[in-house]
Design an enzyme around this catalytic site. Structure first.
Site, PDB file in Angstrom:
ATOM      1  N   ARG A  78      -2.684  -1.822  -3.503  1.00 14.12           N
ATOM      2  CA  ARG A  78      -3.804  -0.899  -3.391  1.00 14.12           C
ATOM      3  C   ARG A  78      -3.624   0.180  -4.446  1.00 14.12           C
ATOM      4  NH1 ARG A  78      -4.535   4.040   0.691  1.00 14.12           N
ATOM      5  NH2 ARG A  78      -6.695   4.585   0.253  1.00 14.12           N
ATOM      6  N   ASN A 108       0.877  -1.171   0.000  1.00 14.60           N
ATOM      7  CA  ASN A 108       0.000   0.000   0.000  1.00 14.60           C
ATOM      8  C   ASN A 108       0.914   1.219   0.000  1.00 14.60           C
ATOM      9  OD1 ASN A 108      -1.788   2.074   0.538  1.00 14.60           O
ATOM     10  ND2 ASN A 108      -2.871   0.984   2.168  1.00 14.60           N
ATOM     11  N   ARG A 147      -6.952  17.606   4.398  1.00 17.05           N
ATOM     12  CA  ARG A 147      -7.799  17.895   3.245  1.00 17.05           C
ATOM     13  C   ARG A 147      -9.080  18.585   3.695  1.00 17.05           C
ATOM     14  NH1 ARG A 147      -7.852  12.008   0.696  1.00 17.05           N
ATOM     15  NH2 ARG A 147      -6.428  11.463   2.393  1.00 17.05           N
ATOM     16  N   GLU A 198      -7.434  -3.164   5.220  1.00 20.08           N
ATOM     17  CA  GLU A 198      -7.326  -3.053   3.765  1.00 20.08           C
ATOM     18  C   GLU A 198      -6.342  -4.071   3.206  1.00 20.08           C
ATOM     19  OE1 GLU A 198      -8.204   1.713   3.210  1.00 20.08           O
ATOM     20  OE2 GLU A 198      -6.216   1.061   3.840  1.00 20.08           O
ATOM     21  N   HIS A 208     -12.010   4.671  -0.355  1.00 21.82           N
ATOM     22  CA  HIS A 208     -11.915   3.816   0.840  1.00 21.82           C
ATOM     23  C   HIS A 208     -12.710   2.520   0.673  1.00 21.82           C
ATOM     24  CE1 HIS A 208     -11.011   7.728   3.195  1.00 21.82           C
ATOM     25  NE2 HIS A 208      -9.883   7.057   3.032  1.00 21.82           N
TER      26      HIS A 208
END
Length: 390
Positions: free
Chosen positions: A86, A9, A235, A372, A174
Site C-alpha cells: 500500500r 501495509n 487529525r 485493503e 482511502h
C-alpha cells in the site's frame, strides 16, 4: 498457477500483512505492532504467536524484514512470487497498480510531504526489501488511484491555475478501501443501487467519505493531503486555512510544531484530551469525551450532506472501517438526523452490525467491512500473471 502474494501495509507504528495463495485465498493475516516500543507479531486469525522481536530501531523497514524472516522460518514463503505494498500517494500520474523500480521509487519519494505519516515508512520498507530480495517482484497499489478519474472541477482548489498545473489538486485517499466496498456493493445493496448515487463513509483512525456514481469516484472529502475533510482520530479534518497562518505567526511556533498539532494532537484526541479511540470516548462519562463524539457526528453529517448535494440525491449510504463497521451508536446517531433523506434504521440489524441496517424504506443503509489487503493482493496477482505471460 500464480505464486503466493504477500501484502504489506506499512504505517508509522505498525506493519499490517496478509499472505495469499495463488487463487487469492487468505492464508494468514496479522501485524507487527508497537514497532518503536516493544515490537511483537500478532496474528489476526487463530492463536496469536508469542513472537517478540528485538528493538526495531529502523522502524517499519526493520519490522518488515523481521516479519519476512519469521514467515520464512515458519516455512510460509516457499511459494512467494511477489510483494504488494500500500502506497498512499501516487500523484497525478498513477491511476493503477505498478511494478516498482528505482525510477518510480524516486518519483514517489517526491510525494512524501503530501502524506508524511504513510509515504515515508512505505517507501523505506520497499527499499529495504528490494535490497534484501532483488529478484522478487514488488508492486505499488495507490490509495489515490481510485479517485484519479474524478471530474476536474472536483479536483480543483480555488487557487491560481499555475498551482493546479504544479500538482496542487484534490487527490482523495482511502481509495483501496473504496475500491473494495464498490466491488461488494451489488451483493449488499442490489445492482441498481450499486451504480446509483452512493456515499461511502470510511471511518477509522483516518476518516473520509466518497461519493460514487456508476461505481466510480465522483468526489471525496479528502483533498491535497490526508488532513482534509472529516474529523479523525488525531487529525483535524477541514480547517480554515487562516488558523494555520495564525498558528505560524505565534512566537516560537515552527512549521514542524504546527504539522504535529494538525496530524497528531487534533481530532478526537485533541478535542477530548483523553483518547483518539472512539471506543474509549463512548465509554467515558467525561463531558469533553461527549463533546468530541458530538463534533465527530456533526462533521460526519456535514460531509454526507455535501456529497449528497453533489450526487443530487442518495440511493445508498455505506459505513466501513473500524468505527463504521463496529460502532452501532455512531451509525444510529448519524442516521437519526438523516430523516430529510428518508433514511430509516432497523435498530436490531444495526445492533448486530448486519450488512443491511435500513428499515426497508428510503436509501439503503449498509455496513461493508473493508479489505485493503485483499484489494492489494488481487492487483498484485494480476500483475504477477501478466509478468509471467511476457
Amino acid at each position: 498457477m500464480p505464486d503466493d502474494q504477500l501484502v504489506l501495509n506499512a504505517g508509522s507504528a505498525t506493519v499490517k500483512f496478509g499472505l495469499y495463495d495463488g487463487q487469492g485465498r487468505l492464508r494468514l493475516r496479522g501485524l507487527v505492532e508497537r514497532i518503536s516500543e516493544a515490537p511483537r507479531l500478532r496474528l489476526l486469525q487463530g492463536e496469536a504467536p508469542t513472537e517478540r522481536f528485538r528493538p526495531l530501531a529502523g522502524g517499519p523497514a526493520d519490522a518488515a524484514e523481521a516479519l519476512l524472516a519469521w514467515l520464512e522460518a515458519e516455512g510460509l514463503l516457499a511459494g512467494l512470487g511477489a510483494i504488494g505494498h500500500r502506497v498512499v500517494h501516487g500523484g497525478t500520474h498513477h491511476a493503477a497498480p505498478v511494478l516498482l523500480d528505482d525510477a518510480l521509487l524516486d518519483d514517489l519519494e517526491a510525494l512524501a510531504t503530501l502524506a508524511p505519516l504513510h509515504q515515508p515508512p512505505a517507501l523505506a520498507t520497499i527499499r529495504r526489501l528490494r535490497a534484501q530480495q532483488p529478484g522478487l517482484l514488488q508492486v505499488a497499489c495507490f490509495d489515490t488511484a481510485f479517485h484519479r478519474h474524478q471530474p476536474r472541477v472536483h479536483q480543483l482548489f480555488a487557487l491560481p491555475r499555475r498551482l493546479a498545473d504544479e500538482g496542487i489538486l484534490r487527490y482523495g485517499f482511502h481509495g483501496l478501501s473504496y475500491a473494495h466496498v464498490a466491488r461488494r456493493l451489488p451483493e449488499v445493496v442490489g445492482a441498481e443501487r450499486a451504480v446509483g448515487r452512493v456515499v461511502i463513509a470510511h471511518l477509522g483512525q483516518g476518516c473520509s467519505l466518497c461519493a460514487l456514481r456508476g461505481g466510480q469516484s465522483l468526489a471525496s472529502s479528502m483533498g491535497f493531503t490526508a488532513l482534509d475533510g472529516m474529523m479523525m482520530g488525531s487529525r483535524c479534518g477541514r480547517l480554515d486555512p487562516g488558523v494555520v497562518l495564525h498558528l505560524l505567526r505565534q512566537p516560537g511556533m515552527t512549521t514542524e510544531q504546527v504539522e504535529r498539532l494538525l496530524y497528531h494532537d487534533s481530532g478526537l484526541y485533541g478535542v477530548s484530551g483523553i483518547s483518539a479511540d472512539m471506543r474509549d470516548l463512548l465509554a467515558s462519562d467525561h463531558p469533553q469525551a461527549a463533546e468530541a463524539v458530538e463534533l465527530f457526528v456533526e462533521r460526519l453529517l456535514q460531509e454526507i450532506g455535501a456529497l449528497t448535494a453533489t450526487l443530487g440525491g442518495l440511493d445508498a449510504l455505506v459505513f466501513t472501517a473500524g468505527i463504521g463497521e463496529h460502532s452501532a451508536e455512531i451509525r444510529e446517531r448519524c442516521v437519526a438526523r438523516l430523516g430529510w433523506l428518508g433514511a430509516a434504521l432497523d435498530p436490531a440489524a444495526n445492533a448486530h452490525h448486519a450488512p443491511r441496517i435500513d428499515a426497508g424504506t428510503g436509501p439503503a443503509l449498509a455496513v461493508i467491512p473493508t479489505d485493503e489487503e485483499g484489494e492489494i493482493a488481487a492487483a498484485t496477482r494480476q500483475l504477477l500473471e501478466a509478468s509471467s505471460r511476457r
